[in-house]
Design a protein around this motif. Structure first.
Motif, PDB file in Angstrom:
ATOM      1  N   VAL A 209       0.842  -1.201   0.000  1.00  0.00           N
ATOM      2  CA  VAL A 209       0.000   0.000   0.000  1.00  0.00           C
ATOM      3  C   VAL A 209       0.880   1.255   0.000  1.00  0.00           C
ATOM      4  O   VAL A 209       1.689   1.440   0.911  1.00  0.00           O
ATOM      5  N   PRO A 210       0.737   2.120  -0.985  1.00  0.00           N
ATOM      6  CA  PRO A 210       1.539   3.352  -1.034  1.00  0.00           C
ATOM      7  C   PRO A 210       1.312   4.202   0.215  1.00  0.00           C
ATOM      8  O   PRO A 210       0.193   4.308   0.714  1.00  0.00           O
ATOM      9  N   ALA A 211       2.401   4.816   0.690  1.00  0.00           N
ATOM     10  CA  ALA A 211       2.312   5.627   1.901  1.00  0.00           C
ATOM     11  C   ALA A 211       3.003   6.976   1.695  1.00  0.00           C
ATOM     12  O   ALA A 211       3.996   7.080   0.966  1.00  0.00           O
ATOM     13  N   TYR A 212       2.445   7.987   2.358  1.00  0.00           N
ATOM     14  CA  TYR A 212       2.951   9.351   2.233  1.00  0.00           C
ATOM     15  C   TYR A 212       2.981  10.006   3.606  1.00  0.00           C
ATOM     16  O   TYR A 212       2.248   9.613   4.516  1.00  0.00           O
ATOM     17  N   VAL A 213       3.813  11.042   3.734  1.00  0.00           N
ATOM     18  CA  VAL A 213       3.718  11.937   4.882  1.00  0.00           C
ATOM     19  C   VAL A 213       3.267  13.283   4.335  1.00  0.00           C
ATOM     20  O   VAL A 213       3.828  13.808   3.368  1.00  0.00           O
ATOM     21  N   LEU A 214       2.207  13.813   4.940  1.00  0.00           N
ATOM     22  CA  LEU A 214       1.642  15.098   4.530  1.00  0.00           C
ATOM     23  C   LEU A 214       1.964  16.143   5.581  1.00  0.00           C
ATOM     24  O   LEU A 214       1.552  16.016   6.728  1.00  0.00           O
ATOM     25  N   TYR A 215       2.714  17.148   5.186  1.00  0.00           N
ATOM     26  CA  TYR A 215       2.969  18.303   6.043  1.00  0.00           C
ATOM     27  C   TYR A 215       1.921  19.353   5.659  1.00  0.00           C
ATOM     28  O   TYR A 215       1.868  19.790   4.509  1.00  0.00           O
ATOM     29  N   CYS A 216       1.080  19.726   6.611  1.00  0.00           N
ATOM     30  CA  CYS A 216      -0.083  20.513   6.189  1.00  0.00           C
ATOM     31  C   CYS A 216      -0.554  21.514   7.227  1.00  0.00           C
ATOM     32  O   CYS A 216      -0.292  21.393   8.425  1.00  0.00           O
ATOM     33  N   ASP A 217      -1.279  22.521   6.705  1.00  0.00           N
ATOM     34  CA  ASP A 217      -2.010  23.438   7.546  1.00  0.00           C
ATOM     35  C   ASP A 217      -3.495  23.080   7.455  1.00  0.00           C
ATOM     36  O   ASP A 217      -3.852  22.008   6.957  1.00  0.00           O
ATOM     37  N   ILE A 218      -4.351  23.958   7.922  1.00  0.00           N
ATOM     38  CA  ILE A 218      -5.797  23.707   7.892  1.00  0.00           C
ATOM     39  C   ILE A 218      -6.380  24.472   6.708  1.00  0.00           C
ATOM     40  O   ILE A 218      -6.855  25.601   6.851  1.00  0.00           O
ATOM     41  N   SER A 219      -6.318  23.876   5.525  1.00  0.00           N
ATOM     42  CA  SER A 219      -6.771  24.584   4.333  1.00  0.00           C
ATOM     43  C   SER A 219      -7.233  23.612   3.263  1.00  0.00           C
ATOM     44  O   SER A 219      -6.916  22.415   3.288  1.00  0.00           O
ATOM     45  N   GLU A 220      -7.966  24.151   2.301  1.00  0.00           N
ATOM     46  CA  GLU A 220      -8.400  23.348   1.158  1.00  0.00           C
ATOM     47  C   GLU A 220      -7.203  22.885   0.338  1.00  0.00           C
ATOM     48  O   GLU A 220      -7.213  21.784  -0.219  1.00  0.00           O
ATOM     49  N   ASN A 221      -6.156  23.695   0.288  1.00  0.00           N
ATOM     50  CA  ASN A 221      -4.962  23.314  -0.465  1.00  0.00           C
ATOM     51  C   ASN A 221      -4.331  22.040   0.088  1.00  0.00           C
ATOM     52  O   ASN A 221      -3.811  21.210  -0.671  1.00  0.00           O
ATOM     53  N   ALA A 222      -4.394  21.870   1.401  1.00  0.00           N
ATOM     54  CA  ALA A 222      -3.870  20.646   2.011  1.00  0.00           C
ATOM     55  C   ALA A 222      -4.657  19.434   1.529  1.00  0.00           C
ATOM     56  O   ALA A 222      -4.091  18.362   1.272  1.00  0.00           O
ATOM     57  N   VAL A 223      -5.963  19.592   1.398  1.00  0.00           N
ATOM     58  CA  VAL A 223      -6.816  18.519   0.887  1.00  0.00           C
ATOM     59  C   VAL A 223      -6.467  18.222  -0.564  1.00  0.00           C
ATOM     60  O   VAL A 223      -6.350  17.049  -0.967  1.00  0.00           O
ATOM     61  N   LYS A 224      -6.297  19.241  -1.361  1.00  0.00           N
ATOM     62  CA  LYS A 224      -5.952  19.067  -2.771  1.00  0.00           C
ATOM     63  C   LYS A 224      -4.673  18.251  -2.927  1.00  0.00           C
ATOM     64  O   LYS A 224      -4.611  17.298  -3.720  1.00  0.00           O
ATOM     65  N   ILE A 225      -3.668  18.587  -2.154  1.00  0.00           N
ATOM     66  CA  ILE A 225      -2.386  17.906  -2.250  1.00  0.00           C
ATOM     67  C   ILE A 225      -2.508  16.443  -1.839  1.00  0.00           C
ATOM     68  O   ILE A 225      -2.002  15.537  -2.516  1.00  0.00           O
ATOM     69  N   SER A 226      -3.183  16.178  -0.728  1.00  0.00           N
ATOM     70  CA  SER A 226      -3.307  14.794  -0.260  1.00  0.00           C
ATOM     71  C   SER A 226      -4.192  13.972  -1.190  1.00  0.00           C
ATOM     72  O   SER A 226      -3.895  12.818  -1.508  1.00  0.00           O
ATOM     73  N   TYR A 227      -5.290  14.578  -1.663  1.00  0.00           N
ATOM     74  CA  TYR A 227      -6.212  13.861  -2.544  1.00  0.00           C
ATOM     75  C   TYR A 227      -5.536  13.448  -3.849  1.00  0.00           C
ATOM     76  O   TYR A 227      -5.657  12.314  -4.298  1.00  0.00           O
ATOM     77  N   GLU A 228      -4.828  14.370  -4.472  1.00  0.00           N
ATOM     78  CA  GLU A 228      -4.230  14.076  -5.767  1.00  0.00           C
ATOM     79  C   GLU A 228      -3.150  13.006  -5.670  1.00  0.00           C
ATOM     80  O   GLU A 228      -2.959  12.228  -6.607  1.00  0.00           O
ATOM     81  N   SER A 229      -2.445  12.933  -4.546  1.00  0.00           N
ATOM     82  CA  SER A 229      -1.435  11.884  -4.363  1.00  0.00           C
ATOM     83  C   SER A 229      -2.069  10.549  -4.008  1.00  0.00           C
ATOM     84  O   SER A 229      -1.742   9.519  -4.593  1.00  0.00           O
ATOM     85  N   LEU A 230      -2.996  10.555  -3.070  1.00  0.00           N
ATOM     86  CA  LEU A 230      -3.595   9.313  -2.597  1.00  0.00           C
ATOM     87  C   LEU A 230      -4.528   8.694  -3.632  1.00  0.00           C
ATOM     88  O   LEU A 230      -4.465   7.485  -3.894  1.00  0.00           O
ATOM     89  N   ALA A 231      -5.404   9.501  -4.211  1.00  0.00           N
ATOM     90  CA  ALA A 231      -6.394   8.984  -5.164  1.00  0.00           C
ATOM     91  C   ALA A 231      -5.856   8.935  -6.589  1.00  0.00           C
ATOM     92  O   ALA A 231      -6.471   8.297  -7.457  1.00  0.00           O
ATOM     93  N   ASN A 232      -4.732   9.627  -6.822  1.00  0.00           N
ATOM     94  CA  ASN A 232      -4.142   9.698  -8.169  1.00  0.00           C
ATOM     95  C   ASN A 232      -5.156  10.246  -9.173  1.00  0.00           C
ATOM     96  O   ASN A 232      -5.291   9.740 -10.289  1.00  0.00           O
ATOM     97  N   LYS A 233      -5.879  11.274  -8.753  1.00  0.00           N
ATOM     98  CA  LYS A 233      -6.880  11.923  -9.594  1.00  0.00           C
ATOM     99  C   LYS A 233      -6.771  13.432  -9.422  1.00  0.00           C
ATOM    100  O   LYS A 233      -6.296  13.911  -8.393  1.00  0.00           O
ATOM    101  N   LYS A 234      -7.228  14.159 -10.415  1.00  0.00           N
ATOM    102  CA  LYS A 234      -7.227  15.610 -10.314  1.00  0.00           C
ATOM    103  C   LYS A 234      -8.303  16.047  -9.321  1.00  0.00           C
ATOM    104  O   LYS A 234      -9.423  15.544  -9.340  1.00  0.00           O
ATOM    105  N   TYR A 235      -7.949  16.970  -8.477  1.00  0.00           N
ATOM    106  CA  TYR A 235      -8.864  17.460  -7.449  1.00  0.00           C
ATOM    107  C   TYR A 235      -9.867  18.447  -8.036  1.00  0.00           C
ATOM    108  O   TYR A 235      -9.515  19.331  -8.821  1.00  0.00           O
ATOM    109  N   HIS A 236     -11.143  18.277  -7.656  1.00  0.00           N
ATOM    110  CA  HIS A 236     -12.184  19.235  -7.998  1.00  0.00           C
ATOM    111  C   HIS A 236     -12.978  19.520  -6.735  1.00  0.00           C
ATOM    112  O   HIS A 236     -13.477  18.600  -6.089  1.00  0.00           O
ATOM    113  N   TYR A 237     -13.088  20.775  -6.385  1.00  0.00           N
ATOM    114  CA  TYR A 237     -13.900  21.160  -5.228  1.00  0.00           C
ATOM    115  C   TYR A 237     -15.340  20.711  -5.456  1.00  0.00           C
ATOM    116  O   TYR A 237     -15.912  20.940  -6.510  1.00  0.00           O
TER     117      TYR A 237
END
Length: 245
Positions: A209-237
């Motif tokens: 299972v692929p694993a990552y460390v996410l360094y993040c604040d409390i923002s939508e941008n943090a979600v975008k970064i984690s989503y695109e890496s984990l799901a391997n899909k382009k993020y859409h709000y």
């Protein structure tokens, strides 16, 4: 009573009504067929738990001990408990892990806010199983103090370790780096056989299972970064389509 938990038939031998109500959503419709395991709490278990958790009822303490007893038996059935929050999105599961206070609850709440179809399978104490090819994460009645979760299962497609930071970035981990971070998130049995089995399954987890460390604040941008890496899909709000209509 017999309950369906993590695709197992579990007989819970409880004395207090607390656990009966707590697990009622998982009550099996078949109370006659054989079970995979039995979980119970001894008076000694409850007294030890009382020393660590002052001010709680006997039923609550028994409930904690029952889940611990259940989970300590899981390795023989190719399962184990992992401290994590499991999110489901588009039929795939993602585990968010980290030390207490790292921001798992905050970050997963942001996924619920910004990612279409995201939902919590288990907010704190999911059970994972390995079928020889795929890891499955299960919702259970035990889901943390926020009580976030549902009676579902989802194939686990990624691990994400959360670290608080001022700038958002994500880094893929090697299996050895993942193993170092993962160890503290596992419930490791005290007996040698089950401990060895847990580590054997966990080793497969870090390899598959692929694993990552996410360094993040409390923002939508943090979600975008984690989503695109984990799901391997382009993020859409998720509000985008609503805003366009």
């Amino acid at each position: 009573m017999i309950y369906d938990i993590a695709n197992l038939r579990v007989f819970i031998d409880n004395k207090h009504e607390f656990t009966t109500k707590f697990c009622q959503e998982y009550l099996s419709g078949d109370q006659l067929s054989p079970v995979h395991l039995t979980a119970r709490a001894t008076e000694e278990d409850i007294e030890k738990e009382r020393e660590a958790s002052q001010g709680f009822s006997d039923g609550y303490l028994e409930n904690i001990c029952i889940y611990r007893d259940l989970c300590l038996q899981l390795p023989t059935l190719d399962r184990f408990l992992m401290h994590a929050a499991i999110l489901s999105c588009d039929g795939e599961g993602f585990a968010f892990l980290g030390r207490s206070g790292a921001g798992k609850t905050t970050h997963t709440s942001l996924w619920l806010k910004y990612v279409n179809g995201a939902k919590i399978v288990n907010g704190d104490k999911p059970i994972l199983s390995f079928n020889g090819q795929t890891f499955i994460a299960y919702g259970t009645p035990w889901m943390g103090k926020e009580r976030r979760g549902c009676k579902e299962q989802v194939p686990l497609k990624g691990l994400c370790f959360i670290e608080q930071a001022k700038e958002n970035k994500i880094q893929k981990l090697t299996p050895s780096e993942t193993a170092m971070r993962l160890f503290s998130q596992l419930l490791l049995p005290t007996d040698e056989a089950n401990a060895a089995k847990t580590l054997e399954i966990a080793d497969k987890l870090v390899q598959l299972v692929p694993a990552y460390v996410l360094y993040c604040d409390i923002s939508e941008n943090a979600v975008k970064i984690s989503y695109e890496s984990l799901a391997n899909k382009k993020y859409h709000y998720k509000g985008k389509e609503e805003n366009e209509n």
